[in-house]
Design an enzyme around this catalytic site. Structure first.
Site: not given
Length: 299
Positions: A149, A173, A245, A248, A271, A280
């Protein structure tokens, strides 16, 4: 009492911050949503401790009918669910009135992606004879090599990177740590930048940030986003295909296009939920469908 000082909401948000370490932007959005709920309940002679499932469904329906986007409605429902679960857990309510609330249907949005040729053009846009652009070249290479990120990239320190092992340590995160391979190209450009670009940028200052701004400070996400747009223009890439992003997204899509396992991509991206990564696969499938239509004689 002022609406913004509602003690139950503030107690809940404090607990949520401690338990989940949510971003300030998320907490601020939750606060606005929940104060709107309190205002609505007050207008309808109710409050957080007496609200019924029907009250909450009516509030949610009014918001949607009033033009709330599906994403905003989903965030609102998430805030309500977490709040009432908290009140139930803390024995401030005898029930959770959100248990039977229905979720608004979210349209699936595919990430904006770039072709491999477009990524090459973007990565080759900086003039590496200029220290500032040598830094940008290294940043772009790291971004595409790792799928970080932008916030993770600009927060990297020198100690986060092991060039000998070819890996970068990332705090993502929820303060979750992961190790991501860099690849030979990214390692080469970091080494080049460390020798010929960074000394000029820090100008003798003691700074641990790997990619400082031209004022010897940590670069902001917004500044780097402007740099990406600048190089995209030089590369002839349509601004409609851009997002902060974008590399990414390209990292994930190109890995899947070349046969990478979905769970490996999930781990590299950081994730927590596989379904977040699965979007994706739709980008990759859509690209295959377009190629089939372009080149198959009976398409």
């Amino acid at each position: 009492m002022k609406q913004q000082d509602n003690p139950l909401i503030e107690q809940f948000l404090d607990a949520l911050w401690l338990e989940r370490n949510l971003a300030e932007n998320t907490l601020a959005s939750y606060r606005l949503d929940l104060h709107a709920l309190v205002g609505w309940l007050t207008h309808h002679n109710s409050d957080l401790l007496r609200a019924s499932p029907q009250d909450l469904q009516s509030f949610l329906a009014e918001r949607i009918e009033g033009g709330y986007k599906a994403t905003s409605s989903a965030r609102l429902l998430s805030a309500m669910r977490r709040l009432f679960q908290y009140l139930y857990r803390e024995k401030l309510r005898e029930d959770d009135p959100t248990a039977l609330l229905s979720s608004p249907k979210l349209p699936q949005r595919l990430p904006k992606d770039l072709s491999e040729a477009q990524v090459d053009a973007l990565l080759n846009s900086p003039n590496v004879d200029i220290p500032l652009e040598l830094r940008d070249k290294a940043m772009l290479e790291v971004l595409y090599a790792t799928g970080l990120r932008v916030s993770e990239l600009v927060g990297l320190t020198i100690s986060d990177v092991s060039l000998r092992q070819g890996v970068v340590r990332v705090i993502g995160k929820g303060n979750k740590e992961r190790l991501v391979p860099l690849g030979e190209e990214a390692v080469y450009w970091i080494e080049n930048y460390m020798e010929h670009g960074r000394p000029w940028l820090v100008n003798g200052a003691s700074l641990d940030v790997l990619f400082p701004s031209n004022r010897s400070q940590q670069m902001t996400r917004q500044t780097f986003w402007h740099r990406i747009k600048h190089y995209a223009i030089l590369a002839g890439i349509d601004s409609e295909r851009l997002s902060p992003h974008v590399l990414r997204h390209a990292f994930a899509t190109h890995l899947l296009n070349h046969g990478a396992d979905l769970r490996v991509v999930q781990m590299l991206l950081g994730h927590s939920d596989l379904s977040t990564t699965q979007i994706y696969t739709h980008v990759a499938t859509e690209r295959l469908r377009q190629l089939h239509q372009q080149h198959h004689p009976r398409a």
